[in-house]
Design an enzyme around this catalytic site. Structure first.
Site, short mmCIF file in Angstrom:
data_model
loop_
_atom_site.label_atom_id
_atom_site.label_comp_id
_atom_site.label_asym_id
_atom_site.label_seq_id
_atom_site.Cartn_x
_atom_site.Cartn_y
_atom_site.Cartn_z
N ARG A 161 16.33 18.23 16.96
CA ARG A 161 16.18 19.49 17.62
C ARG A 161 14.75 20.20 16.97
NH1 ARG A 161 21.41 22.13 15.95
NH2 ARG A 161 20.69 20.72 14.22
N LEU A 257 27.84 25.47 24.29
CA LEU A 257 28.51 26.35 25.30
C LEU A 257 28.14 27.89 25.30
CD1 LEU A 257 32.42 25.21 24.89
CD2 LEU A 257 30.72 24.83 26.93
N ALA A 259 26.44 30.69 27.19
CA ALA A 259 25.57 31.01 28.23
C ALA A 259 24.52 31.95 27.81
CB ALA A 259 26.76 31.82 29.11
N CYS A 267 12.31 18.82 26.65
CA CYS A 267 13.35 17.76 26.64
C CYS A 267 14.21 17.87 27.73
CB CYS A 267 14.25 17.56 25.67
SG CYS A 267 13.07 17.32 23.97
N LYS A 270 13.01 18.02 31.64
CA LYS A 270 12.40 16.76 31.81
C LYS A 270 13.31 15.74 31.92
CE LYS A 270 9.75 15.05 28.49
NZ LYS A 270 9.51 13.72 28.47
N LYS A 327 13.66 28.59 22.55
CA LYS A 327 14.44 28.86 21.57
C LYS A 327 13.85 29.42 20.24
CE LYS A 327 14.94 24.29 19.64
NZ LYS A 327 15.82 23.49 19.11
N ARG A 334 6.95 25.27 26.45
CA ARG A 334 6.98 24.30 27.41
C ARG A 334 8.38 24.64 28.15
NH1 ARG A 334 5.80 18.80 24.66
NH2 ARG A 334 6.81 19.91 22.81
C1 UGA Z 1 17.00 18.54 22.39
C2 UGA Z 1 18.44 17.76 21.82
O1 UGA Z 1 19.22 18.87 21.36
C3 UGA Z 1 17.82 16.87 20.64
O2 UGA Z 1 19.18 16.22 20.33
C4 UGA Z 1 16.91 15.93 21.46
O3 UGA Z 1 16.67 14.98 20.47
C5 UGA Z 1 15.77 16.65 22.00
O4 UGA Z 1 16.16 17.55 23.05
C6 UGA Z 1 14.98 15.60 22.72
O5 UGA Z 1 15.17 14.91 23.70
O6 UGA Z 1 13.72 15.31 22.17
P1 UGA Z 1 15.61 20.73 21.81
O7 UGA Z 1 14.97 20.53 23.10
O8 UGA Z 1 14.57 20.63 20.54
O9 UGA Z 1 16.53 19.21 21.52
O10 UGA Z 1 16.41 21.63 21.69
P2 UGA Z 1 17.96 22.39 21.84
O11 UGA Z 1 18.40 22.96 20.32
O12 UGA Z 1 19.01 21.19 22.13
O13 UGA Z 1 17.82 23.24 22.97
C7 UGA Z 1 17.55 23.30 24.51
C8 UGA Z 1 17.68 24.43 25.09
O14 UGA Z 1 19.11 24.58 25.69
C9 UGA Z 1 17.27 25.54 24.68
O15 UGA Z 1 16.35 26.36 25.55
C10 UGA Z 1 18.36 26.41 24.27
O16 UGA Z 1 18.14 27.78 24.04
C11 UGA Z 1 19.23 25.93 25.23
N1 UGA Z 1 20.69 26.24 24.79
C12 UGA Z 1 21.32 25.34 23.81
C13 UGA Z 1 21.55 26.92 25.68
O17 UGA Z 1 21.14 27.55 26.67
N2 UGA Z 1 22.89 27.00 25.09
C14 UGA Z 1 23.27 26.33 24.34
O18 UGA Z 1 24.60 26.48 23.89
C15 UGA Z 1 22.49 25.81 23.58
#
Ligand code: UGA
Length: 443
Positions: A161, A257, A259, A267, A270, A327, A334
């Protein structure tokens, strides 16, 4: 071990630095000369906590180096990771042009056995295509006969992440490897041996599928929580308690979970698109994932609607935005939800003042007509409302009394359910979160 990583983007760079840190000798190749020059000077072109500090001593010890040329790096390494970008085509399908180019470059530069490992997120069956491309491009004398060179292809999907990438690398929940030979398995086990983690060993197609499945499932969890949040608002329930109540069930788990205004980044959007396309092509259209994507889009529109509902006329209203990155702990813009939200508000005539601790520079190409405050206080001053769009830890520690007093109207929309609603109300704010059980007046 001697390892080459092709592609010094997010995944490649973190992987390269961390593999060097756990004891290997790593060469990173990137065809972007400017980026490589910066890296050679010890400068990290992305914001990732802890990465630069880790990188410099490794470079000094000559365990980590950067180059733009293939030959020497490929010659020196037995294991080669492909970590180049796989952008989306218009159809949503992954564009594998870079992967193909790299496979060709490896083929024409190899002179002994190589293990070629795909680390970029790619559609299932890409491993087989890499194998074919390498075979086709190997010089004839090395393809057959006495001087024939062996090679293996493997898949080793990435689960890092952004913002937590080093810790994710060093303490992974698991490492997945997709291999088709004992030699490839032995080499990859050796690469990851220092991490002492659980290894899931399978074939290449299954490893590729695990990455699709994991990211799509996490996106589904988020959209499920977001859909619940909409119903919570309509029936007077609180999504935070609903998510806690569900999350204590170990079969469900509380993470992902939360919201809010939806998932973004390079990631999930896409990968969900690419998996939808792949499923369609495979003859089993994954309809559930289309809804996951729809819910994610609707969540941003619903947020704009909520702001409109409370502010009424948006024309010439001044809206302060705290947080732009997709985040916290990253400067990555992106597919950040902030982009669509800000554009929709501007479309209605609102004026936007924004602040982000790291993402301002990266946000400029996406956002036009936004003025940037030097800190949250300057940003909020004189605003008709504030929107919290990224949950940076520092936004919890602000003096909201002071902020509220400096605003035209002490009204805040918390797009991440991050702030304490009661504290804000005690400081004179009207607070609106997502799915906290306070219905929109005119849904
Ligand atoms: C995500 C995956 O978590 C990684 O395991 C994976 O390696 C990576 O994609 C990838 O494919 O390269 P990342 O995109 O860095 O990682 O970020 P996340 O922490 O997973 O968050 C993704 C998005 O979901 C963010 O916009 C975050 O704000 C949102 N999110 C996350 C929520 O809206 N609610 C949640 O409960 C958790």
């Amino acid at each position: 071990m001697n390892i080459t990583i092709i592609g010094s983007g997010y995944v490649g760079l973190v992987t390269g630095v961390c593999l060097a840190q756990i004891g290997h000798r790593v060469i990173c190749i990137d065809n972007d000369a400017e980026k490589t020059k910066k890296l050679q000077q010890g400068k990290v072109p992305i914001y990732e906590p802890g990465l630069e500090e880790l990188m410099k001593p490794l470079m000094k010890k000559k365990r980590l180096s950067f180059t733009t040329t293939f030959r020497a790096a490929i010659k020196a390494s037995e294991v080669i990771f492909i970590a180049v970008g796989t952008p989306s085509k218009k159809s949503g399908e992954a564009d594998l042009t870079y992967v193909e180019n790299v496979a060709r470059e490896i083929a024409v530069n190899m002179d002994s056995y190589k293990l070629i490992v795909e680390k970029s997120t790619v559609p299932a069956a890409t491993g087989k295509r890499i194998e074919r491309t390498v075979k086709m491009n190997l010089p004839k004398k090395l393809r057959e006969g006495k001087r024939r060179i062996e090679f293996d292809v493997a898949s080793n999907p990435e689960f890092l992440r952004e913002g937590a990438a080093i810790d994710d690398f060093m303490n992974p929940d698991r490492v997945v490897i997709g291999v088709e030979s004992k030699r490839a398995e032995r080499l990859l086990r050796e690469v990851y041996k220092p991490l002492k983690t659980h290894m899931v060993v399978t074939n290449i197609n299954s490893a590729e599928m695990i990455k699709h499945a994991a990211n799509s499932f996490l996106a589904t969890k988020i959209s499920f929580a977001n859909a619940l949040s909409q119903i919570c608002d309509r029936v007077g329930a609180d999504i935070l308690k609903v998510a806690d109540g569900m999350g204590y069930d170990r079969r469900i788990g509380r993470s992902f979970l939360n919201a809010g205004i939806g998932y973004g980044g390079s990631c999930f959007p896409k990968d969900v698109d690419a998996f939808i396309r792949l499923s369609e092509k495979s003859g089993y259209p994954f309809e559930l994932l289309k809804e996951v994507r729809n819910i994610n889009e609707q969540q941003k529109a619903a947020f704009v609607k909520l702001v409109e509902d409370k502010l009424w006329i948006l024309k010439n209203k001044v809206i302060g935005v705290l947080g732009l990155a997709f985040k916290p702990d990253t400067d990555d813009m992106r597919n950040a939800p902030s982009i669509d939200i800000i554009r929709a508000l501007q479309h209605e005539g609102a004026r936007i003042k924004a602040y982000d601790p790291q993402a301002v520079a990266n946000s400029r190409p996406y956002l036009k007509g936004v003025t940037y405050g030097k800190d949250p206080y300057a940003t909020a001053k004189g605003c008709d409302c504030l929107l919290l769009l990224t949950e940076w830890a520092e936004f919890k520690k602000l003096n909201y009394k002071k902020i509220g007093q400096s605003m035209n109207r002490a009204l805040i929309f918390d797009g991440r359910n991050f702030l304490n609603d009661k504290d804000l109300e005690n400081n004179g704010f009207e607070y609106h979160g997502i799915g906290r059980g306070r219905p929109v007046e005119n849904p």
